[in-house]
Design an enzyme around this catalytic site. Sequence first.
Site, short mmCIF file in Angstrom:
data_model
loop_
_atom_site.label_atom_id
_atom_site.label_comp_id
_atom_site.label_asym_id
_atom_site.label_seq_id
_atom_site.Cartn_x
_atom_site.Cartn_y
_atom_site.Cartn_z
N GLY A 129 7.90 -1.42 -5.12
CA GLY A 129 8.46 -2.34 -4.14
C GLY A 129 9.85 -2.05 -3.62
O GLY A 129 10.33 -2.74 -2.72
N CYS B 105 -5.94 1.67 23.89
CA CYS B 105 -6.27 0.83 25.04
C CYS B 105 -5.88 -0.63 24.84
O CYS B 105 -6.73 -1.52 24.97
CB CYS B 105 -7.75 0.94 25.33
SG CYS B 105 -8.21 2.64 25.64
N GLU B 106 -4.66 -0.86 24.45
CA GLU B 106 -4.18 -2.25 24.40
C GLU B 106 -2.66 -2.28 24.46
O GLU B 106 -2.00 -1.34 23.99
CB GLU B 106 -4.70 -2.97 23.16
CG GLU B 106 -4.37 -2.35 21.85
CD GLU B 106 -4.95 -3.16 20.69
OE1 GLU B 106 -4.30 -4.14 20.31
OE2 GLU B 106 -6.03 -2.82 20.18
N GLU C 46 6.30 1.55 -10.69
CA GLU C 46 5.26 2.16 -9.85
C GLU C 46 5.72 2.30 -8.41
O GLU C 46 5.16 1.68 -7.50
CB GLU C 46 4.08 1.18 -9.78
CG GLU C 46 2.92 1.45 -10.62
CD GLU C 46 2.11 0.18 -10.76
OE1 GLU C 46 1.39 0.11 -11.76
OE2 GLU C 46 2.21 -0.73 -9.93
N PRO C 47 6.73 3.07 -8.14
CA PRO C 47 7.18 3.20 -6.75
C PRO C 47 6.19 4.00 -5.90
O PRO C 47 5.61 4.98 -6.38
CB PRO C 47 8.50 3.97 -6.89
CG PRO C 47 8.36 4.73 -8.17
CD PRO C 47 7.50 3.89 -9.08
N GLY C 48 6.00 3.58 -4.68
CA GLY C 48 5.17 4.31 -3.73
C GLY C 48 6.04 4.71 -2.55
O GLY C 48 6.43 5.87 -2.38
N ARG C 49 6.41 3.69 -1.75
CA ARG C 49 7.20 3.92 -0.54
C ARG C 49 8.45 4.74 -0.81
O ARG C 49 8.76 5.68 -0.08
CB ARG C 49 7.61 2.56 0.04
CG ARG C 49 8.31 2.65 1.40
CD ARG C 49 8.91 1.29 1.79
NE ARG C 49 8.00 0.20 1.63
CZ ARG C 49 7.15 -0.23 2.56
NH1 ARG C 49 7.10 0.37 3.72
NH2 ARG C 49 6.34 -1.25 2.31
N TYR D 44 3.30 -5.42 11.00
CA TYR D 44 4.43 -6.10 10.35
C TYR D 44 5.66 -6.20 11.24
O TYR D 44 6.70 -6.68 10.79
CB TYR D 44 4.87 -5.35 9.07
CG TYR D 44 3.75 -4.81 8.22
CD1 TYR D 44 2.88 -5.66 7.54
CD2 TYR D 44 3.56 -3.44 8.08
CE1 TYR D 44 1.85 -5.16 6.76
CE2 TYR D 44 2.54 -2.93 7.29
CZ TYR D 44 1.69 -3.79 6.64
OH TYR D 44 0.68 -3.29 5.87
N TYR E 260 2.64 4.78 4.00
CA TYR E 260 1.75 3.85 4.71
C TYR E 260 1.58 4.23 6.18
O TYR E 260 1.47 3.36 7.04
CB TYR E 260 2.24 2.41 4.53
CG TYR E 260 2.40 2.01 3.08
CD1 TYR E 260 1.28 1.82 2.28
CD2 TYR E 260 3.65 1.89 2.49
CE1 TYR E 260 1.40 1.50 0.93
CE2 TYR E 260 3.79 1.56 1.15
CZ TYR E 260 2.66 1.37 0.38
OH TYR E 260 2.80 1.06 -0.96
N1 LLP Z 1 2.13 -1.36 -7.39
C1 LLP Z 1 1.25 -2.20 -6.86
C2 LLP Z 1 0.38 -2.97 -7.74
C3 LLP Z 1 1.17 -2.35 -5.47
O1 LLP Z 1 0.29 -3.21 -4.94
C4 LLP Z 1 2.03 -1.59 -4.64
C5 LLP Z 1 1.96 -1.71 -3.18
C6 LLP Z 1 2.91 -0.69 -5.25
C7 LLP Z 1 2.95 -0.61 -6.64
C8 LLP Z 1 3.84 0.19 -4.47
O2 LLP Z 1 4.74 -0.52 -3.72
P1 LLP Z 1 5.88 0.27 -2.88
O3 LLP Z 1 6.80 0.93 -3.86
O4 LLP Z 1 5.17 1.26 -2.05
O5 LLP Z 1 6.52 -0.78 -2.09
N2 LLP Z 1 1.08 -1.44 3.83
C9 LLP Z 1 2.35 -2.05 3.55
C10 LLP Z 1 2.72 -1.93 2.09
C11 LLP Z 1 1.66 -2.47 1.14
C12 LLP Z 1 2.06 -2.33 -0.31
C13 LLP Z 1 0.88 -2.55 -1.17
N3 LLP Z 1 1.13 -2.45 -2.57
C14 LLP Z 1 3.41 -1.42 4.44
O6 LLP Z 1 3.08 -0.54 5.23
O7 LLP Z 1 4.57 -1.81 4.40
#
Ligand code: LLP
Length: 449
Positions: free
Chosen positions: A268, A378-379, A307-310, A351, A408
């Site tokens: 997050g 087309c929108e 659990e970082p993703g972004r 968003y 994402y």
């Molecule tokens: N762990 C869990 C259980 C999650 O559901 C998520 C993201 C993460 C970790 C990773 O979160 P991050 O570090 O990436 O913020 N599509 C949206 C974001 C959806 C996030 C879903 N879950 C966007 O484009 O902003």
Amino acid sequence: MDLVDEGSFQRLSYRGPMKQVDQQASDPVRWSLLPSTAGVLADGQLTIGGCSVEDLAATYGTPLFIYDEEHLRSRCREAVAAFGPDVAYASKAFLCKAMAKLAHEEGMRIDVSTAGELHVALAAGVPGDRLVLHGNNKSEDELQAAIKASVSRIIVDSMDELNRLERLTEGLDDPVPVWLRITPGVHAHTHAFVQTGQEDSKFGFSVSSGAAEMAVARVESSAGLELKGIHAHIGSQVFDLANFAQAAAVVGAFFAPLDLEELCVGGGLGEAYVNAEDAPSMAEWATTTLEALRASGVPEGTRISAEPGRSIVARAGVTAYTVGTIKELPGLRTYVAVDGGMSDNPRPVLYGSGYEALLAREPKASRPSTIRLVGKHCESGDVLIEEASVPKDLHVGDILVTPVTGAYGSSMASNYNKVPRPAVVFVRDGVARIVVRRETLDDLLTLEP
Ligand code: LLP
């Protein structure tokens, strides 16, 4: 510190009062929004990973996702340094075999949340014991696949899932290791679509209602399951460290008396997308979280992970587009259309999230013109940047780059209007390699009998 509500666009970019960067709209894109190896050639054009972005566009076509491999690797290393070897990369942010392999090589576990993500991670050669499985509605097939692959942890989200797991683990020799996902009841300051820690959520077991306690008792009485730890995730694109501290206090207080060894605080961490934003570092996030967990009684020696993703992939990636049409409406606005749009980046539409744009041929140019950057769909909602600052001499044929599209973007891309999804290229030390090829028109027909 509320979200800025701009008419129909509720911005995902959190505009809190702190850590705002003072900028003029016409300023060049802040260099720190670009991948870490971004540079400029003698003729002024942009390079990433030692490769000219204009050359990449000419070779591989546009739209093109370009990832700086060095940046990806160093963000993985930062995460491991901040949270230790149990930290997982949330693969939903961006997944292909090359990315799974890279995160694995850099010592991260991989969080997968569907059978599809599990399949890709396994195909990349990541062993099951380095994977964790998420999901609020895992099917029996998904659970079965995870058990078969011996994933290191299944993060259980509901009583129905526990019912399924009990059925599936009947008669197994070894218990299946699980964590329970709990909801701490914390509202993260971010877009409502990506808040997950509040009571009114489809995710996890609520602490305050007693559901989390009941789930612990239930797992402890299940012969086929072994409760290894507790998990929580409060949302995504969170800039306010206080939100992480609040959640950690609740999670820590719940965890402390359970005498378990593992605790995961989810992902997050926010990322800056536009010039005016600044985000906390991975180390600041970890320190704040760990301090709050300790203060809430979590014992020394607990294996704490995240659990970082972004924050691993967002800034490592940019999208290169070709400008196709420019429509000037005197007294109204100018529309600049590129060859992608909401199919490769649905985030502005979903968003209201903000982006910047720069020219590959002159990335440091000042940007005195304001235009609306749109796609080819087309929108009218197909908007990439509502009010984009661009250089005055922007013209048809230019390669326009939007930074911070590594998270994402590719992972949420669609075939809307039957637009083939872009290729993904990794660049490093002057070498580019295609890690996902561009879809072809024939690919669009492969599912049809
Ligand atoms: N762990 C869990 C259980 C999650 O559901 C998520 C993201 C993460 C970790 C990773 O979160 P991050 O570090 O990436 O913020 N599509 C949206 C974001 C959806 C996030 C879903 N879950 C966007 O484009 O902003």
